[in-house]
Design an enzyme around this catalytic site. Structure first.
Site, PDB file in Angstrom:
ATOM      1  N   CYS A   1      -9.653   7.963   1.884  1.00 48.66           N
ATOM      2  CA  CYS A   1      -9.172   7.146   3.005  1.00 48.66           C
ATOM      3  C   CYS A   1      -7.711   7.446   3.311  1.00 48.66           C
ATOM      4  O   CYS A   1      -7.298   7.413   4.473  1.00 48.66           O
ATOM      5  CB  CYS A   1      -9.379   5.661   2.728  1.00 48.66           C
ATOM      6  SG  CYS A   1      -8.529   5.045   1.265  1.00 48.66           S
TER       7      CYS A   1
ATOM      8  N   ASP B   1       0.791  -1.226   0.000  1.00 49.32           N
ATOM      9  CA  ASP B   1       0.000   0.000   0.000  1.00 49.32           C
ATOM     10  C   ASP B   1       0.826   1.281   0.000  1.00 49.32           C
ATOM     11  O   ASP B   1       0.285   2.355   0.212  1.00 49.32           O
ATOM     12  CB  ASP B   1      -0.971  -0.004   1.188  1.00 49.32           C
ATOM     13  CG  ASP B   1      -0.253  -0.086   2.529  1.00 49.32           C
ATOM     14  OD1 ASP B   1       0.991  -0.115   2.553  1.00 49.32           O
ATOM     15  OD2 ASP B   1      -0.946  -0.122   3.551  1.00 49.32           O
ATOM     16  N   ASN B   2       2.132   1.187  -0.238  1.00 49.56           N
ATOM     17  CA  ASN B   2       2.901   2.426  -0.363  1.00 49.56           C
ATOM     18  C   ASN B   2       4.062   2.225  -1.326  1.00 49.56           C
ATOM     19  O   ASN B   2       4.585   1.119  -1.476  1.00 49.56           O
ATOM     20  CB  ASN B   2       3.352   2.958   1.004  1.00 49.56           C
ATOM     21  CG  ASN B   2       4.402   2.097   1.643  1.00 49.56           C
ATOM     22  OD1 ASN B   2       5.561   2.144   1.249  1.00 49.56           O
ATOM     23  ND2 ASN B   2       4.007   1.316   2.643  1.00 49.56           N
TER      24      ASN B   2
ATOM     25  N   CYS C   1      12.201   1.627 -12.929  1.00 49.88           N
ATOM     26  CA  CYS C   1      12.539   2.018 -14.299  1.00 49.88           C
ATOM     27  C   CYS C   1      11.324   2.594 -15.018  1.00 49.88           C
ATOM     28  O   CYS C   1      11.466   3.375 -15.949  1.00 49.88           O
ATOM     29  CB  CYS C   1      13.052   0.810 -15.076  1.00 49.88           C
ATOM     30  SG  CYS C   1      14.530   0.078 -14.379  1.00 49.88           S
TER      31      CYS C   1
END
Length: 150
Positions: free
Chosen positions: A104, A48-49, A92
């Site tokens: 959210c 999630d990041n 890349c």
């Protein structure tokens, strides 16, 4: 997420010998080092990041383990295979930066200064000056965790 994904996969028809061990934790922890990744034929991620996605990309490239990289930005999702020497890696060919942010994220998980700006612009400003009845913080996540503890 890992545990729910594991349960969902096991609901599909599968060979009885299939075993999935869901891992919960920070992907940058020492226990998720090269040796951990080398035990797999392929890595599927749904992180999630972007920082964590970059990390897994680098580890998979270093260990030679193919990666199925996936992620979302709001309602838009993408999935791609990353194989060392055969396809572009995550860094890349990174995804385009978002022009807007999911509510959210800006309510519950702001991790960049721009999220705070978006929160003030999209939620706070409209609540103060637009008369909109909106929650500035989503409390359902905290309520869900409290219910799980009971």
């Amino acid at each position: 997420k890992a545990e729910v994904a594991c349960e969902s996969v096991m609901d599909f028809p599968h060979d009885e010998s299939l075993h999935i061990n869901a891992q919960h934790g920070n992907i940058k922890e020492e226990r998720f080092g090269f040796d951990f990744f080398k035990q797999f034929n392929i890595v599927l991620n749904a992180l999630d990041n972007v920082d964590a996605r970059r990390h897994v990309n680098r580890v998979c490239l270093a260990t030679g383990v193919p990666l199925i990289e996936s992620g979302t930005q709001g309602y838009i999702g993408q999935v791609r295979a990353i194989v060392k020497g055969k396809s572009k890696c995550f860094e890349c060919d990174p995804p385009a930066p978002p022009k807007s942010y999911p509510v959210c994220t800006i309510r519950n998980h702001p991790d960049k200064p721009v999220h705070c700006i978006a929160w003030a612009k999209e939620l706070l400003f409209k609540k103060i000056f637009g008369g909109e009845d909106t929650d500035l913080v989503d409390t359902t996540e905290a309520q869900d965790k409290q219910e799980e503890a009971v």
